[in-house]
Design an enzyme around this catalytic site. Structure first.
Site, PDB file in Angstrom:
ATOM      1  N   LYS A  53       0.844  -1.210   0.000  1.00 44.89           N
ATOM      2  CA  LYS A  53       0.000   0.000   0.000  1.00 44.89           C
ATOM      3  C   LYS A  53       0.871   1.248   0.000  1.00 44.89           C
ATOM      4  O   LYS A  53       0.576   2.216  -0.711  1.00 44.89           O
ATOM      5  CB  LYS A  53      -0.926   0.003   1.218  1.00 44.89           C
ATOM      6  CG  LYS A  53      -2.045  -1.003   1.085  1.00 44.89           C
ATOM      7  CD  LYS A  53      -2.846  -1.125   2.362  1.00 44.89           C
ATOM      8  CE  LYS A  53      -3.820  -2.274   2.244  1.00 44.89           C
ATOM      9  NZ  LYS A  53      -4.344  -2.754   3.516  1.00 44.89           N
ATOM     10  N   GLN A  97      -5.492  -2.220   9.529  1.00 43.86           N
ATOM     11  CA  GLN A  97      -5.197  -3.531   8.950  1.00 43.86           C
ATOM     12  C   GLN A  97      -5.715  -4.654   9.858  1.00 43.86           C
ATOM     13  O   GLN A  97      -5.441  -4.664  11.059  1.00 43.86           O
ATOM     14  CB  GLN A  97      -3.667  -3.652   8.758  1.00 43.86           C
ATOM     15  CG  GLN A  97      -3.224  -4.895   8.042  1.00 43.86           C
ATOM     16  CD  GLN A  97      -3.703  -4.952   6.596  1.00 43.86           C
ATOM     17  OE1 GLN A  97      -3.574  -4.006   5.841  1.00 43.86           O
ATOM     18  NE2 GLN A  97      -4.281  -6.076   6.221  1.00 43.86           N
ATOM     19  N   ASP A 120     -12.084   1.470   3.490  1.00 44.67           N
ATOM     20  CA  ASP A 120     -12.308   0.020   3.393  1.00 44.67           C
ATOM     21  C   ASP A 120     -13.787  -0.289   3.146  1.00 44.67           C
ATOM     22  O   ASP A 120     -14.138  -1.394   2.745  1.00 44.67           O
ATOM     23  CB  ASP A 120     -11.910  -0.638   4.728  1.00 44.67           C
ATOM     24  CG  ASP A 120     -10.651  -1.468   4.607  1.00 44.67           C
ATOM     25  OD1 ASP A 120     -10.302  -1.843   3.473  1.00 44.67           O
ATOM     26  OD2 ASP A 120     -10.042  -1.763   5.648  1.00 44.67           O
TER      27      ASP A 120
END
Ligand code: NDP
Length: 279
Positions: A53, A97, A120
């Site tokens: 990322k 995460q 997300d």
């Protein structure tokens, strides 16, 4: 023999488009899209994912910040960090995460993120918008799948879509996105009776069960589009999907490989959401 959908090439194209858009946004409004990734603990797979990322952000001219916290971090400390990021004008997207250590509630963390920065797409506000047919941030993996289909000029409307897997991050949001595009959708899971009978009805078959090569050729209808979401590491180190690729490619019209199919689209969609948030 199926056409193999090249997720790598498609995601490269999307990232190049995002880079251009980010440059324009900076020139016109002085805004640089910013993504914050919060990593709690030392899970090796998560570390690799976070590095990808960071690289993707750097390449596209996004600002990125990674917050690395020890696995012993108290839930309240994490929530305080998220609140700080919610208020930080340089940060437009926040991603925590997963997996998180057991003592931290995933729900509490997800709900602490400002929904506008929830790139997300897991916050109940974003889930609710998806449910009502007016999505804002879409969950990245399902959104990446739709993008793969669109950019391969595969029609969705009116087709019979069968999804194997009903998780909150893949199966369910994918079902809603397909429904919004006027597919007829069936979602299968471990209690589905006669799975093969259902999958054989599919014009489009989506495998998201996390079971190595469980979709065999006899479960695939001739000419079906087969999208493999699974990522499974075998004991010998090989990475395989949920679809037995070689034999299913004989029957499918289109198929995605693993790796290089759906997996590479997820980060591209994360960046797309971050750019949208920045705008
Ligand atoms: P989960 O384990 O959360 O969900 C799996 C789902 O598949 C469950 O709904 C389960 O049913 C169903 N299932 C499992 N085995 C069978 C079976 N034999 N027959 C029918 N249904 C079955 O997994 P995720 O959704 O998180 O992930 C699925 C796969 O996708 C994994 O391989 C994961 O690594 C991969 N993945 C890839 C991503 C990417 O490409 N970037 C992102 C996220 C995931 P039940 O509900 O009844 O238990």
């Amino acid at each position: 023999m199926a056409i193999v959908i090249d997720g790598k090439a498609i995601s490269r194209r999307i990232r190049a488009e995002l880079k251009e858009e980010a440059l324009r946004l900076k020139g016109e409004r002085g805004v640089v899209p910013g993504l914050a990734v919060v990593l709690v603990g030392e899970d090796p797979a998560s570390q690799v994912y976070v590095r990808h990322k960071e690289n993707a952000c750097a390449e596209a001219g996004f600002h990125s910040r990674t917050l690395r916290l020890p696995s012993t971090t108290a839930q309240q400390t994490l929530l305080n960090e998220i609140r700080r990021l919610n208020e930080d004008p340089q940060i437009h997207g926040i991603l925590v995460q997963l997996p998180l250590p057991d003592h931290i509630s995933v729900d509490a963390v997800t709900e602490a993120i400002d929904p506008r920065k929830d790139v997300d797409g897991f916050h109940p506000w974003n889930v609710g918008r998806l449910f009502s047919g007016h999505p804002w941030h879409k969950a990245c993996t399902p959104a990446g799948i739709i993008e793969l289909l669109d950019r391969s000029a595969i029609e969705i409307e009116g087709r019979e879509a069968v999804i194997v897997g009903r998780s909150n991050i893949v199966g369910k949001p994918l079902a809603l996105l397909l429904l919004a595009r006027h597919a007829t959708v069936t979602v299968c899971h471990t209690r589905t009776r006669n799975l093969a009978e259902v999958t054989l009805r599919a014009d489009m078959l989506f495998a998201a069960a996390g079971k190595p090569e469980m979709i065999r050729a006899e479960m695939v209808r001739d000419g079906a589009v087969v999208i493999d979401v699974g990522i499974n590491r075998l004991a010998d180190g090989r990475l395989v999907g949920d679809v037995a690729f070689a034999e299913c490619a004989e029957k499918a019209s289109y198929i995605t490989p693993v790796p290089g199919g759906v997996g590479v689209m997820t980060i591209a969609m994360l960046m797309k959401n971050t750019l949208q948030a920045a705008k």
